[in-house]
Design a protein around this motif. Sequence first.
Motif, PDB file in Angstrom:
ATOM      1  N   GLN A  28       0.871  -1.131  -0.048  1.00  0.00           N
ATOM      2  CA  GLN A  28       0.204   0.019   0.025  1.00  0.00           C
ATOM      3  C   GLN A  28       0.881   1.383   0.095  1.00  0.00           C
ATOM      4  O   GLN A  28       2.111   1.479   0.181  1.00  0.00           O
ATOM      5  CB  GLN A  28      -0.914   0.016   1.213  1.00  0.00           C
ATOM      6  CG  GLN A  28      -2.046  -1.019   1.321  1.00  0.00           C
ATOM      7  CD  GLN A  28      -3.076  -0.929   2.211  1.00  0.00           C
ATOM      8  OE1 GLN A  28      -2.844  -0.921   3.610  1.00  0.00           O
ATOM      9  NE2 GLN A  28      -4.497  -0.466   1.990  1.00  0.00           N
ATOM     10  N   HIS A  29       0.213   2.362  -0.296  1.00  0.00           N
ATOM     11  CA  HIS A  29       1.151   3.870  -0.143  1.00  0.00           C
ATOM     12  C   HIS A  29       0.260   4.785   0.694  1.00  0.00           C
ATOM     13  O   HIS A  29      -0.987   4.475   1.061  1.00  0.00           O
ATOM     14  CB  HIS A  29       1.225   4.350  -1.627  1.00  0.00           C
ATOM     15  CG  HIS A  29      -0.158   4.656  -2.339  1.00  0.00           C
ATOM     16  ND1 HIS A  29      -1.073   3.518  -2.936  1.00  0.00           N
ATOM     17  CD2 HIS A  29      -0.888   5.819  -2.413  1.00  0.00           C
ATOM     18  CE1 HIS A  29      -2.072   4.230  -3.616  1.00  0.00           C
ATOM     19  NE2 HIS A  29      -1.817   5.450  -2.916  1.00  0.00           N
ATOM     20  N   VAL A  30       0.944   5.877   0.867  1.00  0.00           N
ATOM     21  CA  VAL A  30       0.257   6.975   1.534  1.00  0.00           C
ATOM     22  C   VAL A  30       0.487   8.078   0.564  1.00  0.00           C
ATOM     23  O   VAL A  30       1.141   8.370  -0.283  1.00  0.00           O
ATOM     24  CB  VAL A  30       0.880   7.328   3.021  1.00  0.00           C
ATOM     25  CG1 VAL A  30       0.518   6.135   3.916  1.00  0.00           C
ATOM     26  CG2 VAL A  30       2.210   7.453   2.878  1.00  0.00           C
ATOM     27  N   ASP A  31      -0.454   9.031   0.999  1.00  0.00           N
ATOM     28  CA  ASP A  31      -0.286  10.589   0.302  1.00  0.00           C
ATOM     29  C   ASP A  31       0.446  11.381   1.455  1.00  0.00           C
ATOM     30  O   ASP A  31      -0.210  11.445   2.615  1.00  0.00           O
ATOM     31  CB  ASP A  31      -1.876  10.945   0.246  1.00  0.00           C
ATOM     32  CG  ASP A  31      -2.256  10.514  -1.121  1.00  0.00           C
ATOM     33  OD1 ASP A  31      -1.658   9.680  -1.889  1.00  0.00           O
ATOM     34  OD2 ASP A  31      -3.621  10.634  -1.346  1.00  0.00           O
ATOM     35  N   VAL A  32       1.295  12.072   1.046  1.00  0.00           N
ATOM     36  CA  VAL A  32       1.868  13.185   2.016  1.00  0.00           C
ATOM     37  C   VAL A  32       1.623  14.539   1.238  1.00  0.00           C
ATOM     38  O   VAL A  32       1.527  14.960   0.328  1.00  0.00           O
ATOM     39  CB  VAL A  32       3.327  13.071   1.926  1.00  0.00           C
ATOM     40  CG1 VAL A  32       4.213  14.184   2.357  1.00  0.00           C
ATOM     41  CG2 VAL A  32       3.875  11.578   2.348  1.00  0.00           C
ATOM     42  N   ARG A  33       0.877  15.307   2.287  1.00  0.00           N
ATOM     43  CA  ARG A  33       0.644  16.541   1.987  1.00  0.00           C
ATOM     44  C   ARG A  33       1.329  17.688   2.743  1.00  0.00           C
ATOM     45  O   ARG A  33       1.355  17.746   3.852  1.00  0.00           O
ATOM     46  CB  ARG A  33      -0.811  16.960   2.172  1.00  0.00           C
ATOM     47  CG  ARG A  33      -1.507  18.383   1.729  1.00  0.00           C
ATOM     48  CD  ARG A  33      -2.833  18.424   1.751  1.00  0.00           C
ATOM     49  NE  ARG A  33      -3.441  18.327   3.149  1.00  0.00           N
ATOM     50  CZ  ARG A  33      -4.795  18.423   3.336  1.00  0.00           C
ATOM     51  NH1 ARG A  33      -5.489  18.583   2.110  1.00  0.00           N
ATOM     52  NH2 ARG A  33      -5.186  18.440   4.465  1.00  0.00           N
ATOM     53  N   LEU A  34       1.870  18.604   1.951  1.00  0.00           N
ATOM     54  CA  LEU A  34       2.801  19.824   2.389  1.00  0.00           C
ATOM     55  C   LEU A  34       1.820  21.012   2.457  1.00  0.00           C
ATOM     56  O   LEU A  34       1.191  21.277   1.417  1.00  0.00           O
ATOM     57  CB  LEU A  34       4.028  19.931   2.017  1.00  0.00           C
ATOM     58  CG  LEU A  34       5.006  18.729   1.905  1.00  0.00           C
ATOM     59  CD1 LEU A  34       5.994  19.054   1.036  1.00  0.00           C
ATOM     60  CD2 LEU A  34       4.987  18.323   3.494  1.00  0.00           C
ATOM     61  N   GLN A  43       0.470  17.711  -2.473  1.00  0.00           N
ATOM     62  CA  GLN A  43       0.318  16.576  -2.177  1.00  0.00           C
ATOM     63  C   GLN A  43       0.904  15.204  -3.397  1.00  0.00           C
ATOM     64  O   GLN A  43       1.009  15.418  -4.367  1.00  0.00           O
ATOM     65  CB  GLN A  43      -1.239  16.246  -2.060  1.00  0.00           C
ATOM     66  CG  GLN A  43      -1.401  14.912  -1.595  1.00  0.00           C
ATOM     67  CD  GLN A  43      -2.815  14.863  -1.168  1.00  0.00           C
ATOM     68  OE1 GLN A  43      -3.469  15.299  -0.308  1.00  0.00           O
ATOM     69  NE2 GLN A  43      -3.701  13.915  -1.981  1.00  0.00           N
ATOM     70  N   ARG A  44       1.741  14.367  -2.631  1.00  0.00           N
ATOM     71  CA  ARG A  44       2.210  13.368  -3.337  1.00  0.00           C
ATOM     72  C   ARG A  44       1.854  11.977  -2.790  1.00  0.00           C
ATOM     73  O   ARG A  44       1.948  11.818  -1.744  1.00  0.00           O
ATOM     74  CB  ARG A  44       3.534  13.522  -3.693  1.00  0.00           C
ATOM     75  CG  ARG A  44       4.215  14.781  -4.579  1.00  0.00           C
ATOM     76  CD  ARG A  44       3.735  14.855  -5.889  1.00  0.00           C
ATOM     77  NE  ARG A  44       4.196  15.913  -6.640  1.00  0.00           N
ATOM     78  CZ  ARG A  44       3.685  17.260  -6.528  1.00  0.00           C
ATOM     79  NH1 ARG A  44       2.401  17.680  -5.963  1.00  0.00           N
ATOM     80  NH2 ARG A  44       4.148  18.300  -7.126  1.00  0.00           N
ATOM     81  N   SER A  45       1.987  10.859  -3.579  1.00  0.00           N
ATOM     82  CA  SER A  45       1.857   9.513  -3.240  1.00  0.00           C
ATOM     83  C   SER A  45       3.056   8.713  -3.078  1.00  0.00           C
ATOM     84  O   SER A  45       3.916   8.985  -4.000  1.00  0.00           O
ATOM     85  CB  SER A  45       0.816   8.836  -4.124  1.00  0.00           C
ATOM     86  OG  SER A  45      -0.315   9.291  -3.990  1.00  0.00           O
ATOM     87  N   TYR A  46       3.508   7.993  -1.878  1.00  0.00           N
ATOM     88  CA  TYR A  46       4.838   7.351  -1.777  1.00  0.00           C
ATOM     89  C   TYR A  46       4.312   6.003  -1.196  1.00  0.00           C
ATOM     90  O   TYR A  46       3.502   5.716  -0.398  1.00  0.00           O
ATOM     91  CB  TYR A  46       5.622   8.210  -0.778  1.00  0.00           C
ATOM     92  CG  TYR A  46       6.144   9.414  -1.319  1.00  0.00           C
ATOM     93  CD1 TYR A  46       7.000   9.304  -2.311  1.00  0.00           C
ATOM     94  CD2 TYR A  46       5.713  10.647  -0.761  1.00  0.00           C
ATOM     95  CE1 TYR A  46       7.314  10.828  -2.861  1.00  0.00           C
ATOM     96  CE2 TYR A  46       5.843  11.830  -1.396  1.00  0.00           C
ATOM     97  CZ  TYR A  46       6.929  11.574  -2.380  1.00  0.00           C
ATOM     98  OH  TYR A  46       7.464  13.134  -2.760  1.00  0.00           O
ATOM     99  N   SER A  47       4.956   4.995  -1.640  1.00  0.00           N
ATOM    100  CA  SER A  47       4.623   3.672  -1.547  1.00  0.00           C
ATOM    101  C   SER A  47       5.194   3.518   0.106  1.00  0.00           C
ATOM    102  O   SER A  47       6.245   4.103   0.347  1.00  0.00           O
ATOM    103  CB  SER A  47       5.395   2.643  -2.320  1.00  0.00           C
ATOM    104  OG  SER A  47       4.814   2.669  -3.621  1.00  0.00           O
ATOM    105  N   ILE A  48       4.939   2.706   0.754  1.00  0.00           N
ATOM    106  CA  ILE A  48       5.357   2.381   2.109  1.00  0.00           C
ATOM    107  C   ILE A  48       6.389   1.078   1.909  1.00  0.00           C
ATOM    108  O   ILE A  48       6.196   0.103   1.273  1.00  0.00           O
ATOM    109  CB  ILE A  48       4.091   1.663   3.020  1.00  0.00           C
ATOM    110  CG1 ILE A  48       2.993   2.898   3.302  1.00  0.00           C
ATOM    111  CG2 ILE A  48       4.813   1.312   4.247  1.00  0.00           C
ATOM    112  CD1 ILE A  48       1.866   2.439   3.810  1.00  0.00           C
TER     113      ILE A  48
END
Length: 230
Positions: A28-34, A43-48
Amino acid sequence: MLSVTAETPTASRLRLAVHDWAGHDAGQHVDVRLTAPDGYTAQRSYSIASPPQAPHLDLVVERLEDGEVSGYLTEELRGGDLLELRGPIGGYFVWPATAAGPVQLIAGGSGVVPFLSMLGHHRATRSETQVRLLYSARSEADLIGTGELAGAGISTTVTLTRAAPPGWEGLRRRVDVTMLAEHTLAPERSPLVFVCGPTSFVETVAAGLLSLGHDQSRIKTERFGATGGP
């Protein structure tokens, strides 16, 4: 943020402590928002990268040229800083240890990141499932997670596409049909295949797998924007 460490010359591993984390599935992945002081958000998506059993959450972020989010995460972020996350996200590109059949992983560049979580999950559960990984990177220095690619029942093949160190005896070209035929599980074994990397890489590999006779329903792909290719 617990720590930021260099993974390769262009990628960093972010280790996070996430309050009230409900857990995740491998892949799965998460979205990181600055959010900037003026309210601008990105916002970008990064795999865990970490397995579900880890007490922390690891992300591996590759710094992109002119990347406003990746540049901040890899060069300016420090331990103790706060990040806004959304997730875990995705229920398709995941591998539960209870899944039937052998597993073939094929990664291009930073596409190996979700596979680090799967391999860690495989080790943590002492799974007896056979796993093979074919990993394409530009050079040895660009390999991500080098200490996490092995384990009982795990077989890894690396191919370097641009530069190889003296004495390198491994593969030295881009992934092609011949390489897939020689270094991945045969379609007759009906492996569950995961492919992750830049769009062109994923399309090439998926087409090659189909030409070899793999069942399309057993192939799962995840792609991201072009980064110059592995």
